[in-house]
Every structure is written in C-alpha cells, then in structure tokens.
Design a protein around this motif. Sequence first.
Motif: not given
Length: 554
Positions: A188-189, A325-326, A330-332, A337-338
């Motif tokens: 994430q970071d 970038m998109r 989305s991953a973040l 939402g996970g």
Amino acid sequence: MLSQLSIRNIVLIESLDLAFGPGLGVLTGETGAGKSILLDALGLVLGNRADSALVRAGEAQAGVTASFEFATLPHAVAAVLSDAEVVVEAGEPLMIRRSLKADGGSRAFVNDQPVGVALLREIAPALVELHGQHDDRGLVNPRGHRALLDRYAGTDVEGVAQAWDTWRMAREKLDIACAGIEQAKAEQDLLAAHLAELDALEPVEGEEEGLAGARADMQKGEKVAGDLEELRHLWDGSDSALATLRSAARRLDRIASEHPLLAEALEALDRAVIEAGEAEDRLARAAEALAHDPAELDRIERRLFELRALARKHNCQVDDLPETMRGIRSALDAIEGGEAEISSLMESERVAHEIYRARAEVVHANRVTAALRLDEAVAGELAPLKLDAARFRTVVTELPEERWGAHGIDNVEFLIATNPGADFAPLAKIASGGELSRFILALKVALAEQGGAATVIFDEIDRGVGGAVASAIGERLARLASGGQLLAVTHSPQVAARGGTHYMIAKSSEGTVTRTSVMLLDSAGRKEEIARMLSGAEITDEARAQADRLLEGT
C-alpha cells in the motif's frame, strides 16, 4: 455378474471356457489340482500384476477374457469408462481381455478397446470381491468400513458431501480474498508513493510524440536561424524584392491596355506577386515553428526525460502511464473496500461451516446407532461359525477438524477380539486365515450388503472346520448368494452340497505334459464328487449315501 471366463495357456490350463450363472457356485477338487490358477487368471483381468511365470511352459503368450453381464452397468464402472472414453453399448456385456507375453509385457482391452491396467484396477472393486486366506482388501481394509456402515445405516452421505463442497468453496474464496488484501496492504505505501509521483507529473496520452516533435523542430530551427533571417530581409521593408515586384505590377497595370503583350506581362507579374506572397507567408510560419527558444527547449527535454524515466520504472510505454496511474488508484481503492468484502465472505464461510457441521453431526449420530445394531447382528452370527468366544466392535471416532471431509467428521473401523480378555484389534491382525474368512462371512451376512461387487468369491473359507460349522458356512453362503452371484472354492462337502452349480477342478498328466481342467457336474457327478470329499481316495457306498443326505438336506 461374471458370466464367462476364458483362459488360454495359463500355467497348467491349456484352454478353458467356463460359463457361470447367478446364485452359489462351488469349485472343488483335490489339493494341488489348480484351483488357485483360476483365481490367478481372474486376477489378471482385474488388474493384478502381470507375472510372465503364469504363461504356460513352451507358449509365447497367454490370455484371459472375462465377460460380465448387468441389467444396468454399475455407476462406479460406468463413470470410470466414461472418463476413459471407453464405449459400452446399453445391454451388451462388459468384456475384459488381458494378454500376457512369456518375455514380459501385457495388454488390456475393454470391449476390444485398448486400456491401461490401472483402469482395470479401478473398476475391479465393483466387479469382483475376493475373500481368501490372505485377504488384505475388501472388508479387511479400514478405508472401506465407513462406506459399509453408511450403506447399512442408510446414511445421507450425499447431503454431507454437498455441504462440504459448499463450505470448502466458501473457505477457498475467503482465503484468496484475505491473501489478496494482505499482499495489497504490504504494497500500500509503495502504491501510494507511485500514485503521488504520477499525479505530480500528470502524464497525458500522446504527449510524448508532441514533445518529441516540438524538440526536433527547435533543434532544426537553431541550425537554419541565420538563413531564415537573411530571407526575411528579402521580403521585409520598402526596398525588398517583393515590394519591388508589387510596384512594377502597379506601373504595368496603368499601361497594360496599350498592347496585348503588356496585358500578358501583367498577368505573369500578378502571378509572380501571388506566389511570392505565399512564399513569404510560409517563410513566416516556418520561422515561427522553428523558432529557437533555449528555455522552452530545456523545459521540453526535462519533461521528456521525466516521462521516460517513469515509464521505465513501471515497465511500460510513456503513453501507458495514464492507464498505469488508473490501475494503481483502483488497487488502492480495492484495499479500502476490501474489508467490507472480507466481512461478507467470512459470514458466508461461517454459515456454510455451520450447515456442514449440523449435517455431519446427524450422520455421526446415525453411525453410532447403526454401529450398535451391526455389532449385535454380527455377534449373532459368530457362534454358529465356531467363533463364539470372539467379539466384534464397530468403532466410530470423531476426527479433528483438519481431517474432516466430504465423508463427514468420523473415522469408522471394524475391530475384533478372538479370545476372552484379549484386546480389540483390526480385522487384518487376526492370525488365523480361517477365522478371518469366517469373520468376513459373518460381517457380510449381518450387513446384508447392497451395492457391493457384482460377484463375490470366497476362497477356502471352510479351511480347518467341519461338521456343524461347515454346514453353517454353507447355509450362509447360500443365503448371501440368493440375491446375486457368489463363488466358493471349498474342500467342505457340506458347503459343496449347497451349491446351485458345481465345478470340479482336476489335474491330469500325459507323459511330461500336465493339464488342469474344469468340468461342470450334473447331479450324478455332484453326488460322486461330494462322496469323494467325504471318503477320500476310495469312494464307498456309505459316502455316496451320506452325499445323498447332504444334497437332499439343501
């Protein structure tokens, strides 16, 4: 059931064709006549190891063909054959053929379609169940005890299996989602840093091509700047060439009407002025496009360097940076939402687990109750079989959760104790083969097993017993055979007298050639063979009379 068995060049059997029917069939003969050869031959078509020593001496090849007939092909057999793309037409017999070479190697066929020996071993348990002196399969194998008890109890194992599949799938989905979230959180970071870097640069699709073109134009403009400046002076000002042409055109216009040639000259001069004007416009635009601005060139080159460096960092093309970038964004978003998705999957897994556990516990209770009934039923069969000191126990043990499965939460094993005070032990630990066979017979009678093998064979189950015990064995074999097909290799006249069909195995010698043959006996032949079994080498009238009494008593 087994309807025909054809044997060619197996040990002492040169050529033999046997037909079998339903009910109890008995095979008798003197010791050493070759009864075991028949079982070895049948074992070949059931997938046993191919031993070249089975090939008759002097022959290059041996073969065995077994034909089985069914009203409906057993599901277990049909499923295996379907997976192997072996076609058996409805109503036709299942014919298994195995050839064996003297120098090694064998081939197997099902209805003339080549198959692997492993397939024969896979379908064998549904075709033939063999119990003998050294039986280590069938009822002796603990792996089959749970299924036997479930058939006896009428357990809803299908419902448990369905609940298990649902729970397993829910658990797998949860595990995959959790693993994905954990991996995403670990990154994430880094993802946030990458997104900040891309946001700061704000890449635009197609930007690289435009920047590269602008830089190339500026670099060209730097080279031609002097020439463009000189050309600009030719067009600028009152004394420029273009100004002179325009002045000449105005003068000529005043006198062009005096002569046709002057008019033509004026037209040519007008065209020259127009062309020169267009050239001036293009030169001005070229000068603007090729204008060399050192600060702007430096900015463009820095921008290109940053874009290309970032593309290398993300292992993509510069034009793909906006999509990258998109994707990172989305991953973040998925990480954020996970947690909600994980909560939903955890609830689904919990519900599936509860349903499975509830069904498995019902099955467990049924098994425990059925085990007590089975123990009582087997106990009632032991005394007539001269096993009155023995005890039988069906042990149902709950397994730890990591060993639960489609079968439920239990392990089932049949245990026995042969002597008073002795500890219970698995069936396979019984020292006496005769006791083992009689235990198996008692268990099969108690189970009144449905859905087992189409043909059951008992090999010398009566070894070491006689009189009332042998009669009890014969009566139980006949009872088991009443709903199907059972073959018994026997030395007991009491058992032989119970047979619906009687085959006599004999060995004969001609010089150095020894052969084993099998004969289907008629009623007179049966009486004579049973009399031989009663009296030994010399058949007496008393033995024949006793044989008559045995046959009449059945």
